[in-house]
Enzyme design. Structure first.
Site, PDB file in Angstrom:
ATOM      1  N   HIS A 245       0.784  -1.291   0.147  1.00  0.00           N
ATOM      2  CA  HIS A 245      -0.039   0.027  -0.054  1.00  0.00           C
ATOM      3  C   HIS A 245       0.738   1.188   0.062  1.00  0.00           C
ATOM      4  CE1 HIS A 245       0.408  -0.263   4.317  1.00  0.00           C
ATOM      5  NE2 HIS A 245       0.242   1.152   4.306  1.00  0.00           N
TER       6      HIS A 245
ATOM      7  N   ASP B 159       0.296  -7.594   1.545  1.00  0.00           N
ATOM      8  CA  ASP B 159       0.619  -6.115   1.502  1.00  0.00           C
ATOM      9  C   ASP B 159       2.283  -5.996   1.565  1.00  0.00           C
ATOM     10  OD1 ASP B 159       0.079  -3.435   1.643  1.00  0.00           O
ATOM     11  OD2 ASP B 159       0.135  -3.402   3.847  1.00  0.00           O
TER      12      ASP B 159
ATOM     13  N   SER C 254       4.337   2.030   7.974  1.00  0.00           N
ATOM     14  CA  SER C 254       4.153   1.040   6.969  1.00  0.00           C
ATOM     15  C   SER C 254       5.360   0.325   6.452  1.00  0.00           C
ATOM     16  CB  SER C 254       2.997   1.535   6.102  1.00  0.00           C
ATOM     17  OG  SER C 254       1.640   1.760   6.802  1.00  0.00           O
TER      18      SER C 254
END
Length: 181
Positions: A43, A76, A153
């Protein structure tokens, strides 16, 4: 002025081209190979037209171009590669064995929340092998109480020796890290 806001009362219609919206995002990753391969979250790079990488310890405005090598939306995860490299050797993370971890082990979550700079938070492994969370594609998590801030992230979860044990999980799963091998 009124024509601009109300479209003109005199019958003429002005066509305005929609403005192209530029969206910038930031995330964290870590170098897994001295050739310039970097692991991050999908992402973070999904839909990116341009990827620039800043390296910890370098000038704040120094950035290197990178390209996506591969992405896996289900886990992811994404692999990117520096297409421009610094004139010094790149450090690489040392992989650990997450199967050797136990609840109570100390870990550190490394990241760059909101693009403000490097952060390290520390905590313990709360649980291992988390599953049955109702998310079929994500199972066998390492759960930690190390603070994981938005923007981290793709950041690394390392043990006290600095060995990679996991990567920051998707943002909808706070406090969970996907285990590495």
């Amino acid at each position: 002025l009124l024509d601009r806001f109300f479209g003109g009362g005199n019958g003429r219609q002005q066509r305005q081209q929609p403005r192209e919206q530029i969206v910038q995002a930031a995330g964290t990753g870590f170098i897994i190979d001295k050739s310039g391969l970097i692991l991050t979250n999908n992402h973070v790079v999904e839909g990116a037209q341009k990827i620039e990488v800043s390296l910890f310890g370098e000038e704040a405005d120094q950035e290197y171009a990178a390209r996506v090598v591969g992405r896996d939306p289900l886990t992811d995860s994404a692999l990117i590669e520096l297409t421009e490299k610094p004139n010094h050797p790149l450090p690489e993370v040392k992989f650990g064995d997450s199967s050797q971890m136990e609840p109570g082990d100390w870990v550190m979550a490394i990241g760059n929340p909101f693009g403000v700079g490097q952060t390290v938070t520390m905590g313990i492994v709360s649980a291992l092998g988390r599953n049955h969370l109702g998310i079929n594609t994500f199972e066998n998590f390492i759960q930690t109480d190390a603070a994981i801030n938005p923007g981290n992230s793709g950041g690394a979860l390392v043990d006290v020796q600095g060995h990679l044990m996991g990567i920051k999980a998707p943002p909808e799963l706070p406090g969970l890290m996907a285990a590495s091998v």
